[in-house]
Design an enzyme around this catalytic site. Structure first.
Site: not given
Length: 1056
Positions: A206, A453
């Protein structure tokens, strides 16, 4: 994002807590990791501002709770009833367990579900910034009515009164719940809703996805990538330019999320790299450097510099004399301090802050000696695209670890770097250029120092509309979400929570911006340019168009798969083609025969017409057999289809042949041929007739081939068919042949490129075996072959190779304990094995005296040689700092030097299997030791607190240092920093200690170091050493190229 485990079912307690059974062990810890693709299945799309609430639960007399689990009072969010569930003594673990529970799950109607994002926290009542908070999301159902963290925090920390979690035996638990109205993930279409598509997450990519989306949405950059020369013969997995072109094209024109595997393959990454979270700032630099290099000599050469390169001037200016030193440097991004700065402007103020060099820190001006001076940085020019890296991670001296800075840090929509009369600009800066910037992208990190994240907020056209690019999902967002909510910092709790006193508490926001991209207003029309198909090479458009058509075709086939049956038809021709080449023990590989995709409703007789057209066999001359797996595990044609079965549909025939759910129907087509080889009617078959298939093995040729099939009577004897079989094989009718039945076998793995199969008698001698291997390899001298047996348990070669004529026969080479293998490993040596066995081979790591390099050398000498011989041999292979340099050989183990080998020591007993042998030049200062000088060991170390005991862990490369009598630590530090080439800001964080038997005694700059070390055997006292304490975040790689340099993180590498 945090991965969690549901609370395990407890049978003996009240049954209202319905928790799904978990296959995971109870003590699995939640881990902060990059969001996996699978998580998207339950992630849902926001359609309006969701209701949210914070609830604080005050638990008095916490340590006296004697129930296994304890519920909070009910609170309502989004019209739903919720409560917090805790296990005060842990849910079968030594951690506090905590979950969010649907309070009325037992009374809700069948099929209920609700989706919530939530965080659970234990508040630190002394320092709120040390509160423990974990967040997640979940689709609550009757089967999974609670969700949370079995291992929320260690009970030892929770109950420790000094930690601040339990104060006056009161615990404060906080829950923040956001209930979202949802649509199912599969129905959300990013392209339809926003006009953009996302990137698939390969495991932990990510961080890369957020960067790639940012670069893609700089159209000038995208256009330059499209114009990099590539050819139709290039493969994306081997060409970074083509892989990036392909990725950008798909992002621009695809209707669904795009995979990045081709791009990471072009980087030279394997699967492990894709699951290793790297530093996005470093990836940005490495990728841009790689593209800059690959753009050289092309029409887009210089694009990276034109977009991202700016320049600043480092200066030192004397106060009392007319002397000034300046140095111009370029930058592609700027690292701005977050700690102690309220916003971007404060960081720039700090960046250009003037440092005074005075007192003990005076500047040495060339002809003026030591002078008071001013030192600072000013900017000569800023780039059109300004990339600002926010320093959210730094070393905490008090906690002795890396931490994330979650402080509030503001950044404006418009950034004016000409403010206050150009205070950031150098005198030579071009003042006609207006340095007014508008915000283009905000890259966000959500989580802690060890993971989390990443996603990005981007304004692709610099309009008021922001978009959130979160891996596969793209959503529209407002300016507040993109800016203010990414500032970080703390938020104060509302005062209306039930059961809570009036003291305000704040919680830290763990999602915040860590990289900003600004575009200069005067350049935005050039940078936000139009990019269309004419910018994309024709061969690339054709390649991707073909890929898209194939993808659509497969998608259509998959959607219609339930309407069709795949019929695989094997014939005699397939057996002739495959047996002896691809197939040995079985009859045919069904994946390599002709297959037909036929609608299930079509009558089988109509399918036979297709076969007639394909193979030229009239329908009435075709006879089809069903395959079956027999008791001996072979797969053979079992019986022909009956006339009645052939009148049924294809789907019905498949069900007859295969009881399991499989869309395939495997058939054998029997075709009889006359003397003229034309097809004729198949013979009548009675119940006594058996169809047998025959293969011929010719040992002299080592060849296996298919010779045909034959109907035989079940009551017949093999001798009755020998004449016919000889005829089929092309032998005389009375030739003696032997018959064998093929039964179940253990399949051999297909050899790799350098591997091969040989057929040999198990009675072959050692000489026979190496001669056959040499013959296979085209090697004249079989004695240069060295063999190693196979370990059947580890599936690896045994550690020790077979000695020359050390094992008599092949059968003994293949036995491992009570198992027999069919694998041998070989090496081709550069000298005969008997000669090699008289030599000793050592692997030596040579550390260059000046260059930051380590090279590995294999030294091979007669066993009676000495260490001096090793050093003389090594001198012919390495680059020395000067011709007369003397070398020494060290024994290094677990980052300590245990021995310096005497030059006259025999090498026969030196073991380099476990110890590292290091060679290095002897520094001049060590050769001329004064009578009071000390030669001491210097090791890197870090402290590890385990089981309430402090343990010293050594790491990195150890070295020797001469300590002069009376020399202070301050003087020694200067020499150490110069030797290790550590930057000032990092070196300032290091601590220094004298260690004796693992116990550190920390030193002050004024301490005289030599007094700590006794005058004993110079090389023997490794238990007394000077320790350099700093964090060790370096990857564990043997002989890394920069072992003498200290780095804090795993470097990003693009290999191609």
């Amino acid at each position: 994002m945090t991965v969690m485990t549901p609370a395990p079912i407890e049978q003996q307690e009240d049954e209202e807590m319905l928790v799904p059974h978990s296959d995971l062990a109870d003590n699995h810890q939640p881990m902060e990791v990059a969001k996996p693709e699978a998580a998207n299945a339950v992630e849902n799309q926001v359609v309006e501002d969701p209701p949210s609430s914070r609830f604080t639960w005050r638990i008095d007399n916490f340590s006296r709770l004697n129930t296994k689990k304890h519920y909070s009072e009910i609170f309502i969010v989004g019209g739903y009833k919720w409560r917090v569930l805790i296990f005060p003594k842990g849910n079968n673990v030594d951690h506090l367990s905590m979950y969010l529970d649907v309070a009325d799950s037992g009374s809700l109607p069948y099929g209920w579900n609700r989706y919530a994002q939530f965080s659970l926290a234990v508040i630190n009542q002394i320092h709120t910034k040390y509160s423990v908070r974990k967040d997640t999301q979940h689709q609550f159902t009757a089967r999974e009515s609670d969700w949370g963290f079995t291992s929320f925090m260690p009970l030892g920390e929770l109950y420790d009164p000094n930690r601040g979690y339990l104060v006056n035996d009161t615990l404060l638990v906080e829950a923040e719940v956001i209930v979202r109205r949802v649509v199912d993930y599969w129905t959300y279409d990013s392209k339809k809703e926003t006009g953009y598509v996302g990137l698939k997450n390969q495991g932990a990519t990510c961080y890369m996805n957020s960067l790639l989306q940012t670069l893609f949405h700089i159209p000038y950059f995208r256009k330059a990538v499209y114009h990099m020369p590539t050819t139709e013969n290039d493969m994306p997995s081997g060409s970074i330019p083509l892989a990036l072109q392909s990725l950008f094209y798909k992002l621009q024109y695809s209707d669904s999320s795009v995979a990045t595997k081709e791009l990471t393959k072009s980087f030279g990454w394997d699967t492990y790299d894709s699951f290793m979270q790297h530093d996005v700032q470093e990836l940005n630099r490495v990728l841009c450097e790689k593209l800059e290099d690959k753009m050289k000599g092309t029409v887009v050469e210089g694009t990276i510099q034109q977009l991202f390169e700016g320049h600043h001037m480092n200066y030192i200016e004397c106060i009392n004399v007319d002397y000034k030193s300046t140095r111009k440097e370029s930058f592609y991004d700027l690292q701005l301090d977050v700690k102690g700065c309220r916003d971007v402007y404060a960081s720039f103020d700090k960046y250009v802050e003037v440092e005074r060099l005075e007192g003990d820190n005076k500047y040495h001006a060339e002809q003026y000696g030591l002078q008071d001076a001013r030192k600072g940085v000013l900017f000569i020019d800023f780039p059109p695209v300004l990339q600002l890296q926010l320093k959210r991670f730094e070393y905490d001296f008090m906690r002795d670890t890396m931490v994330k800075i979650n402080d509030r840090y503001e950044f404006p929509l418009q950034l004016d770097l000409d403010r206050e009369n150009g205070k950031y600009l150098s005198p030579e800066a071009d003042r006609s250029v207006r340095n007014l910037y508008t915000l283009h992208s905000v890259l966000v990190h959500s989580g802690g120092v060890h993971g989390g994240h990443y996603y990005a907020f981007i304004r692709p056209t610099l309009s008021d509309q922001w978009y959130k690019f979160d891996d596969e999902r793209v959503t529209k967002e407002d300016t507040k979400r993109a800016l203010e909510e990414q500032y970080g910092g703390e938020e104060e709790l509302p005062q209306t929570n039930p059961g809570f006193n009036n003291t305000p508490f704040k919680f830290t926001k763990y999602s915040n911006a860590y990289m900003l991209v600004y575009i200069r207003e005067s350049d935005k029309d050039k940078i936000i340019c139009n990019v269309d198909e004419k910018d994309i090479a024709e061969h690339l458009r054709e390649r991707l168009k073909k890929e898209q058509e194939e993808k659509e075709h497969k998608k259509k086939e998959k959607a219609e798969a339930h309407l069709y049956t795949i019929i695989k038809v094997a014939r005699d021709e397939d057996l002739v083609e495959q047996i002896g080449r691809d197939i040995y023990f079985d009859l045919v590989d069904h994946d390599k025969v002709r297959s037909f995709r036929i609608q299930k409703q079509i009558p089988f007789n109509l399918f036979k017409e297709d076969v007639a057209k394909e193979f030229g066999i009239p329908v009435h001359l075709q006879r089809f057999w069903l395959w079956a797996k027999r008791q001996n595990h072979t797969y053979r044609p079992n019986r022909p289809l009956t006339p009645l079965e052939e009148t049924q549909t294809v789907g019905q025939v498949r069900e007859v042949s295969n009881k399991v759910h499989n869309a395939e129907l495997k058939l054998f087509l029997e075709v009889e041929r006359g003397l003229d080889l034309r097809p004729i009617a198949p013979p009548d078959k009675t119940k006594e007739d058996i169809l047998l298939f025959f293969k011929l093995y010719e040992p002299e040729k080592e060849e296996l081939r298919y010779v045909g099939r034959l109907f035989v009577k079940s009551t017949g004897k093999p001798v009755e068919y020998l004449a016919k079989l000889n005829e089929m094989a092309g032998y005389a009718h009375d030739e003696e042949i032997e018959l064998y039945e093929v039964v179940h076998f253990r399949s051999l793995e297909k050899p790799k490129e350098d591997d091969f199969c040989l057929e040999m008698s198990k009675l072959f001698t050692y000489d026979d075996v190496v001669e056959r291997v040499a013959q296979q390899l085209g090697l004249d001298d079989p004695s240069k072959i060295r063999l190693t047996s196979h370990n059947c348990y580890s599936q690896q070669p045994k550690p020790q190779p077979i000695k020359y004529r050390g094992i008599d026969h092949l059968v003994d080479m293949l036995i491992h304990y009570n198992q027999t293998s069919d694998i041998l490993y070989y090496e081709v040596l550069d000298i005969p094995l008997p000669e090699l066995q008289c030599l000793k081979t050592l692997k030596v790591a040579f550390h260059h005296a000046i260059k930051d390099e380590v090279s590995i050398h294999t030294i091979r000498l007669p066993k009676q040689s000495t260490v001096g011989d090793v050093i003389n041999d090594l001198k012919t292979k390495v680059e020395l700092s000067h011709p007369d340099a003397e070398l020494r050989l060290l024994e290094v183990f677990y980052h300590k030097i245990y021995k310096i080998f005497p030059l006259n020591e025999k090498i026969e007993n030196i073991n380099d299997q476990y110890w590292t042998l290091r060679a290095e030049e002897i520094p001049e200062e060590e050769k001329n030791l004064g009578p009071h000088d000390r030669l001491v060991h210097v090791y890197h170390f870090t402290k590890d607190t385990a089981q309430n005991q402090m343990q010293v862990q050594n790491f990195g490369e150890p070295f020797f240092l001469v300590i002069h009598e009376g020399e202070t630590l301050e003087e020694i530090k200067v020499r150490i920093q110069k030797k290790l080439q550590v930057p000032d800001d990092e070196f300032a964080k290091w601590k220094f200690a004298f260690l004796s038997l693992g116990r550190p005694e920390y030193l002050q700059d004024s301490d005289v170091v030599s007094s700590r070390f006794q005058r004993r055997d110079v090389y023997g006292a490794w238990e007394h050493y000077l320790g350099l304490e700093h964090s060790d975040s370096t990857p564990r790689r043997a002989y890394a190229s920069n072992q003498n340099r200290h780095t804090f993180e795993k470097p990003v590498k693009i290999y191609n």
